[in-house]
Scaffold this active site. Structure first.
Site, PDB file in Angstrom:
ATOM      1  N   ILE A  18      21.431  43.318  44.120  1.00 15.11           N
ATOM      2  CA  ILE A  18      21.037  44.647  43.653  1.00 15.11           C
ATOM      3  C   ILE A  18      20.202  44.534  42.379  1.00 15.11           C
ATOM      4  O   ILE A  18      19.200  45.233  42.213  1.00 15.11           O
ATOM      5  CB  ILE A  18      22.269  45.527  43.415  1.00 15.11           C
ATOM      6  CG1 ILE A  18      23.095  45.677  44.697  1.00 15.11           C
ATOM      7  CG2 ILE A  18      21.850  46.909  42.895  1.00 15.11           C
ATOM      8  CD1 ILE A  18      24.419  46.401  44.513  1.00 15.11           C
ATOM      9  N   SER A  40      25.047  31.906  39.020  1.00 16.19           N
ATOM     10  CA  SER A  40      26.163  31.497  39.875  1.00 16.19           C
ATOM     11  C   SER A  40      25.995  32.075  41.274  1.00 16.19           C
ATOM     12  O   SER A  40      26.430  31.482  42.262  1.00 16.19           O
ATOM     13  CB  SER A  40      27.502  31.939  39.274  1.00 16.19           C
ATOM     14  OG  SER A  40      27.533  33.353  39.110  1.00 16.19           O
ATOM     15  N   GLY A  42      22.993  34.645  41.646  1.00 14.25           N
ATOM     16  CA  GLY A  42      21.585  35.022  41.643  1.00 14.25           C
ATOM     17  C   GLY A  42      20.677  33.853  41.991  1.00 14.25           C
ATOM     18  O   GLY A  42      21.064  32.681  41.906  1.00 14.25           O
ATOM     19  N   ASP A  62      25.557  32.684  30.305  1.00 11.27           N
ATOM     20  CA  ASP A  62      26.767  33.271  30.876  1.00 11.27           C
ATOM     21  C   ASP A  62      27.261  34.399  29.984  1.00 11.27           C
ATOM     22  O   ASP A  62      27.262  34.284  28.753  1.00 11.27           O
ATOM     23  CB  ASP A  62      27.843  32.179  30.987  1.00 11.27           C
ATOM     24  CG  ASP A  62      28.946  32.547  31.956  1.00 11.27           C
ATOM     25  OD1 ASP A  62      29.585  33.601  31.756  1.00 11.27           O
ATOM     26  OD2 ASP A  62      29.178  31.784  32.908  1.00 11.27           O
ATOM     27  N   ALA A  83      26.091  42.372  36.545  1.00 10.73           N
ATOM     28  CA  ALA A  83      26.701  41.064  36.765  1.00 10.73           C
ATOM     29  C   ALA A  83      28.184  41.208  37.056  1.00 10.73           C
ATOM     30  O   ALA A  83      28.890  41.937  36.364  1.00 10.73           O
ATOM     31  CB  ALA A  83      26.498  40.181  35.546  1.00 10.73           C
ATOM     32  N   SER A 126      32.422  50.528  41.709  1.00 10.53           N
ATOM     33  CA  SER A 126      32.623  50.394  43.148  1.00 10.53           C
ATOM     34  C   SER A 126      33.603  51.431  43.661  1.00 10.53           C
ATOM     35  O   SER A 126      34.526  51.838  42.948  1.00 10.53           O
ATOM     36  CB  SER A 126      33.163  48.986  43.449  1.00 10.53           C
ATOM     37  OG  SER A 126      33.694  48.901  44.756  1.00 10.53           O
ATOM     38  N   TYR A 151      39.535  42.909  42.806  1.00  8.56           N
ATOM     39  CA  TYR A 151      38.153  43.323  42.561  1.00  8.56           C
ATOM     40  C   TYR A 151      38.117  44.782  42.107  1.00  8.56           C
ATOM     41  O   TYR A 151      37.494  45.121  41.095  1.00  8.56           O
ATOM     42  CB  TYR A 151      37.344  43.137  43.846  1.00  8.56           C
ATOM     43  CG  TYR A 151      35.911  43.627  43.768  1.00  8.56           C
ATOM     44  CD1 TYR A 151      34.908  42.798  43.262  1.00  8.56           C
ATOM     45  CD2 TYR A 151      35.559  44.892  44.231  1.00  8.56           C
ATOM     46  CE1 TYR A 151      33.591  43.236  43.206  1.00  8.56           C
ATOM     47  CE2 TYR A 151      34.241  45.335  44.166  1.00  8.56           C
ATOM     48  CZ  TYR A 151      33.266  44.502  43.658  1.00  8.56           C
ATOM     49  OH  TYR A 151      31.964  44.936  43.599  1.00  8.56           O
ATOM     50  N   VAL A 190      29.292  41.936  55.269  1.00 12.55           N
ATOM     51  CA  VAL A 190      29.558  41.795  56.698  1.00 12.55           C
ATOM     52  C   VAL A 190      28.309  41.385  57.480  1.00 12.55           C
ATOM     53  O   VAL A 190      28.391  40.546  58.385  1.00 12.55           O
ATOM     54  CB  VAL A 190      30.173  43.099  57.265  1.00 12.55           C
ATOM     55  CG1 VAL A 190      29.225  44.284  57.121  1.00 12.55           C
ATOM     56  CG2 VAL A 190      30.600  42.921  58.716  1.00 12.55           C
TER      57      VAL A 190
END
Length: 318
Positions: A18, A40, A42, A62, A83, A126, A151, A190
Site C-alpha cells: 500500500i 523486511s 518492502g 528500522d 509500516a 484495520s 494483529y 489470499v
C-alpha cells in the site's frame, strides 16, 4: 493536490504494497516524499521509478531505531504511518511480532513526532480491531471492540496511542480501518497465496477453512483515494474512518475467479475445514462506510470488481 502548496510527507513502510502506491500518488500530486523502510517486506522494485526524483528521499532504517527515527522525521508536514507486520497469521508463531511491529513502532513514530514537532499523522489501522462481530455492517462507533488476533490487538493498541498523543500533545490524526486491500504489488493475502499454490500444483488448490469466509475487498487505488480524501476533508482532532465497500466476496468465489483468469480447468478445491482459515481469523465481516460516504467518498469498485482487477494485475506481473 491535497493543498495549494506542496507538502513534505514522511511515509513509513513506503516501499511496501500500500505504501508504494501512496508514494506514487503523492509524488504525482506534486508533494515531497521521504520513505522510511527497513525492507523486511518492502521491495526496491516498487519505488525504483522515484529514486532519481528531486522530490524523493529514501531512508533505509528500522522504526525500532528510535534515535535514527527522531533524526529523520524532523521538518515534515505529515506522517503516513503504514509500516507494520503485514500478515495476521505470522503472529501465531511469533507472539512478539505484533507487539513490536505494531504497538512499539507506533509509539516510536509518535514520540519522534512529538520531539520533532510534527503535528499530523495518518495511521493505517484495520477492520480486525473489531474482533468477532455480528453479520451486520460494522460502523466506527461499534463496541465493545475486542480483537481476536494479536494483529488486531496491535492495531487497536496503536489507535489508542495515536489518540492519546493527539489529546496530550495537540497532534491531529486520521485513522483508517482498512478492509482487505488487494491489487498489484501485493506481498501477501489470499490471492497471492492461491496463485503461489496453483503455480506449484495447477490441478489442486488447498483452501483454508470451508471457503465460506466472507469479507469486503478494497482495491489499493481506492484505498489511497480514501486516505487522501479524508486527510483533505476531515478536520477533527482524531478522525476515524472505515475504508472499504458495501459488498463482500467469499473465499470460494475468489478461487473460482482466479482459476478462470489463469485458464485452468478441472481444478480440485481441497478445503481444510472449519469456519475460518486460522486461529484469530474473523470469518465474516461487513463494513459500514456511511461516514466516509456522507463526506463524499466511496470506493469505485465493488468487492468482486476489486478482486477481479487485483487478480488480473498480479497475473500480468507474474
Amino acid at each position: 493536490m491535497l493543498n495549494d502548496k506542496a507538502m513534505k510527507c514522511f511515509v513509513t513502510g513506503g516501499a511496501g504494497f500500500i505504501g508504494s502506491h501512496l508514494v506514487d500518488r503523492l509524488i504525482a500530486d506534486g508533494h515531497y516524499v521521504s520513505i522510511y523502510d527497513n525492507f523486511s517486506v518492502g521491495k526496491m522494485e516498487f519505488i525504483n521509478q522515484h529514486i532519481k526524483s528531486d522530490r524523493f528521499k529514501l531512508v533505509k532504517a528500522d522504526l525500532l531505531d528510535l534515535p535514527m527515527l527522531k533524526k529523520s522525521i524532523i521538518g515534515y508536514d505529515v506522517v503516513f504511518h503504514l509500516a507494520a507486520n503485514p500478515e495476521a497469521r505470522w503472529g501465531i508463531e511469533n507472539t512478539e511480532l505484533d507487539l513490536k511491529q505494531e504497538t512499539i513502532v507506533t509509539y516510536n513514530v509518535l514520540e519522534a513526532m512529538r520531539v520533532g514537532r510534527v503535528r499530523r499523522i495518518v495511521f493505517a489501522s484495520s477492520g480486525t480491531i473489531y474482533g468477532e462481530t455480528p453479520p451486520l455492517p460494522i460502523a466506527e462507533d461499534y463496541g465493545p471492540v475486542l480483537p481476536i488476533s494479536l494483529y488486531g490487538a496491535g492495531k487497536l493498541a496503536s489507535e489508542g496511542l495515536v489518540s492519546a498523543f493527539c489529546g496530550t500533545f495537540s497532534m491531529q490524526a486520521w485513522i483508517y480501518r482498512f478492509a482487505n486491500v488487494v491489487g498489484s504489488r501485493a506481498t501477501h493475502g489470499v490471492i497471492y497465496d492461491f496463485i503461489n499454490k496453483l503455480k506449484r500444483n495447477p490441478r489442486q488448490l488447498e483452501i483454508l477453512g470451508d471457503g465460506s469466509q466472507c469479507k469486503p475487498y478494497l482495491h489499493v487505488d481506492d484505498c489511497v483515494d480514501g486516505m487522501l480524501f479524508g486527510l483533505k476533508n476531515a478536520s477533527d482532532r482524531v478522525n476515524v474512518f472505515n475504508l472499504g465497500c458495501t459488498t463482500t466476496t467469499n473465499v470460494s468465489k475468489i478461487a473460482d475467479m482466479l482459476t478462470e483468469e489463469m485458464g485452468l480447468k478441472g481444478v480440485v478445491f481441497r478445503y481444510t475445514g472449519g469456519d475460518r482459515g486460522w486461529p484469530g481469523d474473523v470469518p465474516q465481516f461487513m463494513c459500514n462506510v456511511d461516514k466516509a460516504s456522507k463526506m463524499g467518498w466511496k470506493a469505485r469498485h465493488t468487492s468482486d470488481e476489486a478482486v477481479r482487477k487485483a487478480i488480473k494485475e498480479i497475473l500480468r506481473k507474474e
